[in-house]
Design a protein around this motif. Structure first.
Motif, short mmCIF file in Angstrom:
data_model
loop_
_atom_site.label_atom_id
_atom_site.label_comp_id
_atom_site.label_asym_id
_atom_site.label_seq_id
_atom_site.Cartn_x
_atom_site.Cartn_y
_atom_site.Cartn_z
N LEU A 221 -50.09 26.26 36.02
CA LEU A 221 -48.64 26.11 36.02
C LEU A 221 -48.17 25.19 34.90
N SER A 222 -48.86 24.07 34.74
CA SER A 222 -48.43 23.08 33.76
C SER A 222 -48.52 23.62 32.34
N TYR A 223 -49.66 24.21 32.00
CA TYR A 223 -49.81 24.73 30.64
C TYR A 223 -48.91 25.94 30.39
N LEU A 224 -48.66 26.74 31.43
CA LEU A 224 -47.75 27.86 31.28
C LEU A 224 -46.34 27.39 30.94
N ILE A 225 -45.88 26.36 31.62
CA ILE A 225 -44.48 25.95 31.50
C ILE A 225 -44.26 24.88 30.44
N THR A 226 -45.19 23.93 30.32
CA THR A 226 -44.97 22.80 29.41
C THR A 226 -45.94 22.74 28.24
N ALA A 227 -46.95 23.60 28.22
CA ALA A 227 -47.98 23.58 27.17
C ALA A 227 -48.73 22.26 27.15
N GLY A 228 -48.81 21.62 28.30
CA GLY A 228 -49.52 20.35 28.40
C GLY A 228 -50.18 20.21 29.75
N PRO A 229 -50.95 19.15 29.94
CA PRO A 229 -51.69 18.96 31.18
C PRO A 229 -50.78 18.61 32.35
N PRO A 230 -51.24 18.81 33.58
CA PRO A 230 -50.43 18.45 34.74
C PRO A 230 -50.16 16.95 34.80
#
Length: 339
Positions: A221-230
């Motif tokens: 979810l995190s990389y999908l939405i923010t391109a970064g780690p959770p």
């Protein structure tokens, strides 16, 4: 429907799934292979072919994702992936499972890890505090491994991983200092598969369909939405079991969509979709296009600013994105366009 709303709902819909992936035999997610959706997973709409919508995969971080991950982990202000070889692309997109680590990139990753580890060494008070390194160095190193390694791998480390990194610490600290041992741990972690790759393979307990682990869900979810780690909140949701429900996942997606990182991610995806994200690397015959080199940096800025303006301050429709009679330009472009 507004373009920005479509993007938000698409991400929310992905977050609302059960976390099951398509079976290895190509069957419908959660199904029993006959396409009727009666296997306890997601029932697809009538007429939808029985296909593997989300195959199990392991993919390498893109250069942008690597930079975001390294910054979150080491608190560096540098751009650690700027000198990396360009990402491989599929249909124009950098996020894909075709990314590889070839000898050229391996050397670049090693150089970046060395530089970042040196920064970690200089931030011991923040990242690896130890009241008495001489007497408690190994205990402090173990704490650092659990904290730093857990954030790098985006999940808790198991005993074997902790023991392995403690062995790295002993090599680095032998005949040297606690700080040297911590630096070597950081170098090892930053070049490890656990940091460089995202897994979407579950824990092997899903049978014919794969269920992502809570930490894989958080990372996905995190990389999908923010391109970064959770972030801490998303990791806490994974730990508490909140991501096991569609409501819990949707709540996290909606929270992440409010961040500036999410906006940057959407802008990047739209630019890749339209094929306008590589102007800075585009060359033209200077005998024919004599002014292009001078305005190329401005065009690069324009494409990002234009997409961002459509998404944030304008009508936000696909029609406007593709057919707007306006743009966001600086002085060099004003003269070049004759505006």
């Amino acid at each position: 429907m507004r373009f920005r709303v479509m993007l938000a709902l698409a991400a929310a819909a992905i977050a609302g799934c059960t976390g099951q992936l398509g079976g290895r035999d190509g069957s419908q997610p959660g199904g029993d292979g006959d396409g009727d959706g009666d296997g306890g997973g997601i029932t697809l709409p009538d007429g939808t072919e029985s296909v593997s919508l989300l195959p199990a995969r392991i993919r390498r971080l893109t250069n942008a994702e690597y930079a975001a991950s390294a910054r979150a982990l080491t608190r560096t202000t540098a751009a650690p992936s700027d000198g990396f070889a360009p990402d491989s692309r599929q249909d124009g997109y950098t996020v894909n499972d075709a990314q590889r680590v070839d000898p050229v990139l391996a050397k670049q990753l090693a150089g970046a890890a060395e530089a970042l580890a040196a920064e970690v060494k200089g931030k011991l008070a923040e990242l690896a505090p130890c009241a008495d390194p001489a007497a408690q160095g190994e205990s402090c190193a173990a704490d650092f491994i659990k904290s730093f390694g857990g954030r790098a791998y985006r999940r808790p480390l198991d005993t074997a991983e902790i023991d392995g990194l403690l062995g790295v610490y002993r090599v680095g600290a032998k005949g040297a200092t606690y700080a040297d041992g911590i630096e070597l741990i950081a170098r090892a972690v930053l070049q490890s598969a656990g940091f460089l790759y995202l897994t979407e393979i579950g824990d092997g307990s899903g049978g014919s369909a794969l269920a992502l682990t809570p930490y894989e869900l958080a990372s996905s979810l995190s990389y999908l939405i923010t391109a970064g780690p959770p972030d801490d909140a998303l990791l806490e949701a994974a730990t508490s079991g909140a991501l096991s429900t569609s409501e819990g996942r949707e709540a996290e997606v909606r929270r992440l969509l409010q961040t500036s990182a999410a906006r940057d991610r959407i802008v990047r995806i739209v630019r890749e979709w339209l094929g306008i994200d590589r102007i800075a690397m585009t060359a033209k015959d200077s005998n024919v296009y004599g002014e292009f080199a001078g305005v190329r940096p401005s065009m690069e800025i324009e494409t990002e600013a234009f997409v961002n303006e459509v998404l944030s301050s304008s009508n936000g429709t696909v029609g406007e994105l593709l057919g707007a009679d306006w743009s966001v330009i600086d002085e060099p472009l004003r003269g070049f366009y004759g505006a």
